[in-house]
Scaffold this motif. Structure first.
Motif, PDB file in Angstrom:
ATOM      1  N   ALA A 125       0.831  -1.210   0.000  1.00 58.98           N
ATOM      2  CA  ALA A 125       0.000   0.000   0.000  1.00 58.98           C
ATOM      3  C   ALA A 125       0.862   1.255   0.000  1.00 58.98           C
ATOM      4  N   ALA A 126       1.955   1.232   0.762  1.00 55.47           N
ATOM      5  CA  ALA A 126       2.850   2.395   0.789  1.00 55.47           C
ATOM      6  C   ALA A 126       3.449   2.650  -0.586  1.00 55.47           C
ATOM      7  N   LEU A 127       3.817   1.581  -1.292  1.00 56.41           N
ATOM      8  CA  LEU A 127       4.353   1.727  -2.644  1.00 56.41           C
ATOM      9  C   LEU A 127       3.279   2.237  -3.603  1.00 56.41           C
ATOM     10  N   ALA A 128       2.110   1.616  -3.560  1.00 52.84           N
ATOM     11  CA  ALA A 128       1.037   1.977  -4.493  1.00 52.84           C
ATOM     12  C   ALA A 128       0.583   3.420  -4.325  1.00 52.84           C
ATOM     13  N   ASN A 129       0.646   3.938  -3.096  1.00 43.49           N
ATOM     14  CA  ASN A 129       0.165   5.290  -2.819  1.00 43.49           C
ATOM     15  C   ASN A 129       1.285   6.323  -2.743  1.00 43.49           C
ATOM     16  N   SER A 130       2.502   5.932  -3.087  1.00 42.78           N
ATOM     17  CA  SER A 130       3.647   6.828  -2.948  1.00 42.78           C
ATOM     18  C   SER A 130       3.629   7.950  -3.992  1.00 42.78           C
ATOM     19  N   THR A 131       3.439   9.170  -3.551  1.00 44.42           N
ATOM     20  CA  THR A 131       3.490  10.306  -4.477  1.00 44.42           C
ATOM     21  C   THR A 131       4.929  10.609  -4.893  1.00 44.42           C
ATOM     22  N   ARG A 132       5.879  10.344  -4.006  1.00 40.61           N
ATOM     23  CA  ARG A 132       7.288  10.605  -4.349  1.00 40.61           C
ATOM     24  C   ARG A 132       7.719   9.739  -5.518  1.00 40.61           C
ATOM     25  N   PHE A 133       7.397   8.445  -5.462  1.00 37.47           N
ATOM     26  CA  PHE A 133       7.749   7.558  -6.572  1.00 37.47           C
ATOM     27  C   PHE A 133       7.017   7.982  -7.835  1.00 37.47           C
ATOM     28  N   ALA A 134       5.729   8.295  -7.722  1.00 40.51           N
ATOM     29  CA  ALA A 134       4.941   8.659  -8.899  1.00 40.51           C
ATOM     30  C   ALA A 134       5.468   9.930  -9.562  1.00 40.51           C
ATOM     31  N   ASN A 135       5.866  10.900  -8.764  1.00 39.87           N
ATOM     32  CA  ASN A 135       6.406  12.128  -9.344  1.00 39.87           C
ATOM     33  C   ASN A 135       7.727  11.873 -10.052  1.00 39.87           C
ATOM     34  N   ALA A 136       8.574  11.035  -9.449  1.00 44.37           N
ATOM     35  CA  ALA A 136       9.850  10.706 -10.087  1.00 44.37           C
ATOM     36  C   ALA A 136       9.616   9.938 -11.384  1.00 44.37           C
ATOM     37  N   ARG A 137       8.702   8.979 -11.346  1.00 42.91           N
ATOM     38  CA  ARG A 137       8.382   8.227 -12.558  1.00 42.91           C
ATOM     39  C   ARG A 137       7.847   9.128 -13.657  1.00 42.91           C
ATOM     40  N   GLN A 138       6.961  10.060 -13.307  1.00 42.89           N
ATOM     41  CA  GLN A 138       6.407  10.982 -14.291  1.00 42.89           C
ATOM     42  C   GLN A 138       7.496  11.844 -14.907  1.00 42.89           C
ATOM     43  N   THR A 139       8.430  12.308 -14.098  1.00 38.30           N
ATOM     44  CA  THR A 139       9.524  13.143 -14.597  1.00 38.30           C
ATOM     45  C   THR A 139      10.369  12.391 -15.614  1.00 38.30           C
ATOM     46  N   ILE A 140      10.620  11.121 -15.336  1.00 35.94           N
ATOM     47  CA  ILE A 140      11.487  10.328 -16.217  1.00 35.94           C
ATOM     48  C   ILE A 140      10.739   9.868 -17.468  1.00 35.94           C
TER      49      ILE A 140
END
Length: 282
Positions: A19-34
């Motif tokens: 759940a922490a991974l699925a809801n992680s905004t930090r990871f999602a923002n980094a993924r979007q940037t890349i």
């Protein structure tokens, strides 16, 4: 607005980690940037046994589930809400070619509403709004959460899809997770007719099926930045192959928020090739 926060269907520390991974905004923002700087990786699947169940629901109630600037298609205060459940056929990158047959074929269920027009910044094409997305595979559920914005995916505690020559059955069990419940049982029938409520919106059965099944794009809300994501798809449904269903049971966990004002309208698409062609924030 609809809440799509991920909750794992089973208790324990692995579920809390997922759940922490699925809801992680930090990871999602980094993924979007890349990934926004790279070409989109087209995905392909030979989808089969697509069970569509739709209800006409109160349009005002449905509009409350959508973000500002997104307008529902409606007539006389009614709008269609559709749940389609299907089995993928080796879902994965199109560039894998023949090797794609080695990939698994998870079950998936999309829950959507229909838009009057696409939002500003998107091409004017037939488009749906994704309310929910449910899968029976943890790798696929987490993968779509981590590497995509268009599918607000939840993992089912249990999921079934059974289609025979005479019947269709699909179900979703929630467990303690965020996947909504579903239980649909239907007979395959020969008659292709609309009841009175649906006939007020569509002239005949084929027009209703074409409207409900044939889209070129989808959008979803991205909570972390309060934006919309737009994804183009290729879903060439052969309307001549579509079979009529008569729903014997149609229980859906979202109907409490979307009060139905019609009987369920159901049909079966035996097979259809699917491609995800693009995804971008608006």
């Amino acid at each position: 607005m609809q809440d799509n926060t991920y909750r794992h269907p089973r208790a324990g520390w692995p579920g809390r980690l997922f759940a922490a991974l699925a809801n992680s905004t930090r990871f999602a923002n980094a993924r979007q940037t890349i990934l926004s700087r790279l070409p989109f990786l087209t995905l392909h699947s030979d989808v089969r046994d697509v069970v569509y169940v739709s209800w006409l629901v109160d349009a005002a109630a449905a509009q409350q589930l959508l973000p500002a600037g997104v307008t529902l298609w409606q007539r006389d205060g009614k709008t269609p809400f559709t749940v389609l459940t299907y089995r993928h056929g080796h879902f994965g990158p199109a560039l894998a070619g023949p090797l794609r047959r080695l990939l698994p074929s998870p079950l998936q269920s999309n829950w959507r509403l229909y838009l009057d027009h696409t939002p500003p910044g998107a091409p004017a094409v037939p488009c749906v709004y994704f309310l929910k997305n449910i899968m029976d595979s943890l790798p696929h559920a987490l993968g779509t959460r981590l590497f995509s914005d268009i599918l607000p995916t939840h993992l089912a505690a249990g999921m079934t899809l059974e289609v025979s020559a005479t019947q269709a059955h699909c179900s979703i069990a929630s467990g303690t997770g965020s996947a909504p419940a579903l239980d649909v049982r239907a007979d395959i029938v020969g008659g292709k007719t609309l009841d009175g409520d649906w006939h007020q919106l569509f002239s005949n059965w084929h027009d209703a099926v074409a409207f409900l099944a044939c889209q070129d794009a989808a959008i979803a809300h991205v909570p972390r930045n309060d934006k919309l994501v737009f994804g183009e798809i290729d879903l060439p449904v052969d309307l001549h192959q579509v079979q009529a269903l008569r729903a014997l049971r149609a229980d859906c966990g979202l109907l409490g928020q979307l009060p139905p004002v019609s009987k369920p309208f159901a049909f079966l698409v035996p097979k259809v090739p699917f491609k995800a062609l693009s995804e971008r924030l608006l």
